[in-house]
Every structure is written in C-alpha cells, then in structure tokens.
Design an enzyme around this catalytic site. Structure first.
Site, PDB file in Angstrom:
ATOM      1  N   ARG A   1      11.415  -2.055  11.224  1.00 10.69           N
ATOM      2  CA  ARG A   1      10.368  -1.592  12.132  1.00 10.69           C
ATOM      3  C   ARG A   1      10.238  -2.563  13.298  1.00 10.69           C
ATOM      4  O   ARG A   1      10.218  -3.766  13.095  1.00 10.69           O
ATOM      5  CB  ARG A   1       9.038  -1.509  11.376  1.00 10.69           C
ATOM      6  CG  ARG A   1       8.777  -0.136  10.807  1.00 10.69           C
ATOM      7  CD  ARG A   1       7.588  -0.125   9.899  1.00 10.69           C
ATOM      8  NE  ARG A   1       6.413  -0.756  10.479  1.00 10.69           N
ATOM      9  CZ  ARG A   1       5.235  -0.787   9.865  1.00 10.69           C
ATOM     10  NH1 ARG A   1       5.086  -0.236   8.690  1.00 10.69           N
ATOM     11  NH2 ARG A   1       4.208  -1.387  10.425  1.00 10.69           N
TER      12      ARG A   1
ATOM     13  N   ARG B   1      -9.289   1.685   8.826  1.00  6.02           N
ATOM     14  CA  ARG B   1      -8.842   0.330   9.129  1.00  6.02           C
ATOM     15  C   ARG B   1      -9.907  -0.452   9.850  1.00  6.02           C
ATOM     16  O   ARG B   1      -9.689  -1.604  10.211  1.00  6.02           O
ATOM     17  CB  ARG B   1      -7.612   0.423  10.004  1.00  6.02           C
ATOM     18  CG  ARG B   1      -6.398  -0.319   9.491  1.00  6.02           C
ATOM     19  CD  ARG B   1      -5.285  -0.001  10.449  1.00  6.02           C
ATOM     20  NE  ARG B   1      -4.120  -0.799  10.282  1.00  6.02           N
ATOM     21  CZ  ARG B   1      -3.060  -0.441   9.566  1.00  6.02           C
ATOM     22  NH1 ARG B   1      -3.056   0.680   8.892  1.00  6.02           N
ATOM     23  NH2 ARG B   1      -2.010  -1.222   9.521  1.00  6.02           N
TER      24      ARG B   1
ATOM     25  N   ARG C   1      11.889  -6.919   5.526  1.00 12.18           N
ATOM     26  CA  ARG C   1      11.694  -5.525   5.141  1.00 12.18           C
ATOM     27  C   ARG C   1      12.589  -4.545   5.919  1.00 12.18           C
ATOM     28  O   ARG C   1      12.705  -4.637   7.127  1.00 12.18           O
ATOM     29  CB  ARG C   1      10.223  -5.161   5.373  1.00 12.18           C
ATOM     30  CG  ARG C   1       9.869  -3.758   5.009  1.00 12.18           C
ATOM     31  CD  ARG C   1       8.396  -3.606   4.822  1.00 12.18           C
ATOM     32  NE  ARG C   1       7.694  -3.427   6.090  1.00 12.18           N
ATOM     33  CZ  ARG C   1       6.446  -3.004   6.161  1.00 12.18           C
ATOM     34  NH1 ARG C   1       5.750  -2.777   5.071  1.00 12.18           N
ATOM     35  NH2 ARG C   1       5.868  -2.861   7.332  1.00 12.18           N
TER      36      ARG C   1
ATOM     37  N   ARG D   1      -0.718  -8.442  13.590  1.00  9.71           N
ATOM     38  CA  ARG D   1      -1.210  -7.462  12.617  1.00  9.71           C
ATOM     39  C   ARG D   1      -2.051  -8.134  11.539  1.00  9.71           C
ATOM     40  O   ARG D   1      -3.060  -7.576  11.094  1.00  9.71           O
ATOM     41  CB  ARG D   1      -0.040  -6.703  11.982  1.00  9.71           C
ATOM     42  CG  ARG D   1       0.435  -5.540  12.852  1.00  9.71           C
ATOM     43  CD  ARG D   1       1.879  -5.187  12.619  1.00  9.71           C
ATOM     44  NE  ARG D   1       2.162  -4.737  11.281  1.00  9.71           N
ATOM     45  CZ  ARG D   1       3.356  -4.877  10.684  1.00  9.71           C
ATOM     46  NH1 ARG D   1       4.358  -5.465  11.326  1.00  9.71           N
ATOM     47  NH2 ARG D   1       3.534  -4.454   9.470  1.00  9.71           N
TER      48      ARG D   1
ATOM     49  N   LYS E   1       0.826  -1.218   0.000  1.00 10.12           N
ATOM     50  CA  LYS E   1       0.000   0.000   0.000  1.00 10.12           C
ATOM     51  C   LYS E   1       0.851   1.256   0.000  1.00 10.12           C
ATOM     52  O   LYS E   1       0.617   2.171  -0.766  1.00 10.12           O
ATOM     53  CB  LYS E   1      -0.876   0.074   1.264  1.00 10.12           C
ATOM     54  CG  LYS E   1      -1.874  -1.025   1.449  1.00 10.12           C
ATOM     55  CD  LYS E   1      -2.746  -0.734   2.680  1.00 10.12           C
ATOM     56  CE  LYS E   1      -1.971  -0.678   3.992  1.00 10.12           C
ATOM     57  NZ  LYS E   1      -1.472  -1.953   4.473  1.00 10.12           N
TER      58      LYS E   1
HETATM   59  P1  ADP Z   1       1.111  -2.080   8.348  1.00 11.02           P
HETATM   60  O1  ADP Z   1       0.027  -1.789   7.359  1.00 11.02           O
HETATM   61  O2  ADP Z   1       2.349  -2.633   7.714  1.00 11.02           O
HETATM   62  O3  ADP Z   1       0.682  -2.901   9.519  1.00 11.02           O
HETATM   63  P2  ADP Z   1       1.164   0.729   9.246  1.00 11.02           P
HETATM   64  O4  ADP Z   1       2.398   1.527   9.179  1.00 11.02           O
HETATM   65  O5  ADP Z   1       0.043   1.110   8.345  1.00 11.02           O
HETATM   66  O6  ADP Z   1       1.654  -0.743   8.990  1.00 11.02           O
HETATM   67  O7  ADP Z   1       0.622   0.702  10.746  1.00 11.02           O
HETATM   68  C1  ADP Z   1       1.434   0.397  11.836  1.00 11.02           C
HETATM   69  C2  ADP Z   1       0.632   0.453  13.140  1.00 11.02           C
HETATM   70  O8  ADP Z   1       0.100   1.782  13.319  1.00 11.02           O
HETATM   71  C3  ADP Z   1      -0.590  -0.447  13.192  1.00 11.02           C
HETATM   72  O9  ADP Z   1      -0.261  -1.764  13.566  1.00 11.02           O
HETATM   73  C4  ADP Z   1      -1.451   0.280  14.225  1.00 11.02           C
HETATM   74  O10 ADP Z   1      -0.998   0.042  15.552  1.00 11.02           O
HETATM   75  C5  ADP Z   1      -1.190   1.741  13.918  1.00 11.02           C
HETATM   76  N1  ADP Z   1      -2.176   2.259  12.947  1.00 11.02           N
HETATM   77  C6  ADP Z   1      -1.926   2.664  11.671  1.00 11.02           C
HETATM   78  N2  ADP Z   1      -3.062   3.069  11.054  1.00 11.02           N
HETATM   79  C7  ADP Z   1      -4.057   2.913  11.966  1.00 11.02           C
HETATM   80  C8  ADP Z   1      -5.456   3.142  11.946  1.00 11.02           C
HETATM   81  N3  ADP Z   1      -6.095   3.615  10.856  1.00 11.02           N
HETATM   82  N4  ADP Z   1      -6.164   2.871  13.061  1.00 11.02           N
HETATM   83  C9  ADP Z   1      -5.561   2.408  14.162  1.00 11.02           C
HETATM   84  N5  ADP Z   1      -4.258   2.151  14.255  1.00 11.02           N
HETATM   85  C10 ADP Z   1      -3.496   2.401  13.174  1.00 11.02           C
END
Ligand code: ADP
Ligand code: ZN
Length: 216
Positions: A160, A88, A127, A171, A13
């Site tokens: 990360r 999400r 990654r 996740r 994404k």
């Molecule tokens: P990925 O899609 O690889 O899991 P992201 O960088 O999008 O990684 O998100 C990392 C973390 O940030 C998530 O596991 C969550 O804890 C938090 N997070 C990101 N976007 C949201 C969201 N829309 N709502 C709640 N938590 C979020």
C-alpha cells in the site's frame, strides 16, 4: 448484529474482522478497502479520498459517514455488519449511533485489538496486500508460498502506498489523537472487549471468539 473492530493501523482488524464476518455470515465493511476500491475504479469518491489517504490523515467525516451509512442500508446488511476502520473519531461514532438508533438498532460489541507500537511498525513495514481479496501477508513473518502471489486466491500482491515510513508515522499519530478516544467512549457504553493482538492470526481469532458473548 453490529460489531465494530477498533485498533491501530496494523493491529489486525481487517484479518480478524474478515474471519469473524465469514463465520457469522455478516458483511465485512472496511472503510479503507471501500476507499481503495473507489480509487481503483476512478470514481468521484475515490478521487476525493486519494490525497487524504496518501498523507495518512482521515478523509473528511462527511464523506466517510455518507459512504458507510449508504453501504449499511444495502439489502445484504439487513442482518447487521462487521465494521472495520469505522468509526475512527467521535463525530463518526455519534453519527453511527444516531443512524442505528433511528432504525431501532444498536451496536452489540466493540472488539478493541491492542498491539504494541513496536509490533505495529514491524508489521506495517513488511506488509503486502492482495489486490483481489485484500488478504495481507508479511515479507518475513508470513511470506507467501509463491512470491508476489496471494496464498488465498492467487491475486497479485502489492504494498500500500500509505505503508511507507512517513505515512505510517502519521497514521499512528492520527490514531492516537482521534481514534483512541473511542476506547473510552465505548467503555462507557459497556460495549468494549479488549483483546491482546500479539501472536498468530488463529490465536487472536480464538481469543476474540472466547470473549464475545453469545452462543460461541
Ligand atoms: P489502516 O487502519 O491500516 O490505517 P485503512 O485501510 O483502515 O488502514 O485506512 C486507510 C486510510 O483510509 C486512512 O488512513 C484514511 O485516510 C482513510 N480512512 C479509512 N477509514 C476512514 C474513516 N473511518 N474516516 C476517515 N478516513 C478513513
Ligand atoms: Zn487474494
């Protein structure tokens, strides 16, 4: 113009949303990046988000929705934005719809990038991310030219903390339980475009451009 990128962690994404944003001249809003930047700066928001992110669970929607709506109201987003990692869950999707509706706006397209679970696990475990520009690379599939340095900007590469085995598993679980239902939600609104996410970055980008309606 508002485009949402939907997909599991590791689906690509961020990479694809970033490329499309550059091409369309729109802001790329990635909630995970916003949280990580807040954490790096040691702000209140970052500290609140920290424990959730480490565990791989969602940051409470109240916090997240507030952060995104504030970002969307900034002057650089008047033309729209590309959202990555938000919404999400259903609560976030409904809050976004409501906020846009109140301004006479709406989501144009939802790009759902589909990748097999086996491929997701492989991608996340190798990654490395650039601290400066957030661009990802992969230890074996797309190694950087100079080890530890970003090909794009020369920034420092890091892994990360939530790309460890336990958090990745969590996740994916959270994605399936809370985010995957959004596929139905946006299919009903006829906004969903499903893209096969396997293959190279350029190849997937081409599929997305071909599938998006409009001038391209
Ligand atoms: P990925 O899609 O690889 O899991 P992201 O960088 O999008 O990684 O998100 C990392 C973390 O940030 C998530 O596991 C969550 O804890 C938090 N997070 C990101 N976007 C949201 C969201 N829309 N709502 C709640 N938590 C979020
Ligand atoms: Zn970089």
């Amino acid at each position: 113009m508002y485009i949402i990128f939907l997909g599991a962690p590791g689906a690509g994404k961020g990479t694809q949303a970033g490329e499309l944003a550059r091409e369309l001249g729109l802001e790329h809003i990635a909630t995970g990046d916003l949280f990580r930047q807040a954490l790096e700066r040691g702000t209140d928001l970052g500290l609140k988000a920290k424990s959730y992110m480490e565990k791989g669970v969602l940051v409470p929607s109240q916090i997240t929705i507030g952060m995104v709506l504030e970002r969307l109201s900034a002057p650089d987003c008047t033309k729209g934005a590309i959202l990555d990692g938000f919404p999400r869950n259903l609560e976030q999707a409904e809050a976004l719809d409501k906020a846009l509706r109140e301004q006479g706006k709406a989501i144009d397209n939802v790009v759902y990038i589909k990748v097999s679970e086996e491929e997701l696990l492989k991608r996340l475990s190798g990654r490395w991310i650039c601290r400066r520009c957030q661009a990802p690379c992969h230890a074996t599939d797309s190694p950087p030219r100079v080890w530890g340095k970003c090909d794009k900007c020369g920034g420092e590469l890091y892994q990360r903390p939530d790309d460890n085995e336990v958090s990745v598993k969590k996740r994916l679980e959270v994605y399936l339980a809370e985010t995957a239902p959004l596929i139905d939600y946006y299919t009903q609104g006829s906004k969903l475009i499903e893209i096969a996410g396997e293959g190279g970055v350029a190849e997937v980008a081409k599929r997305i451009k071909a599938a998006l309606p409009g001038e391209r």
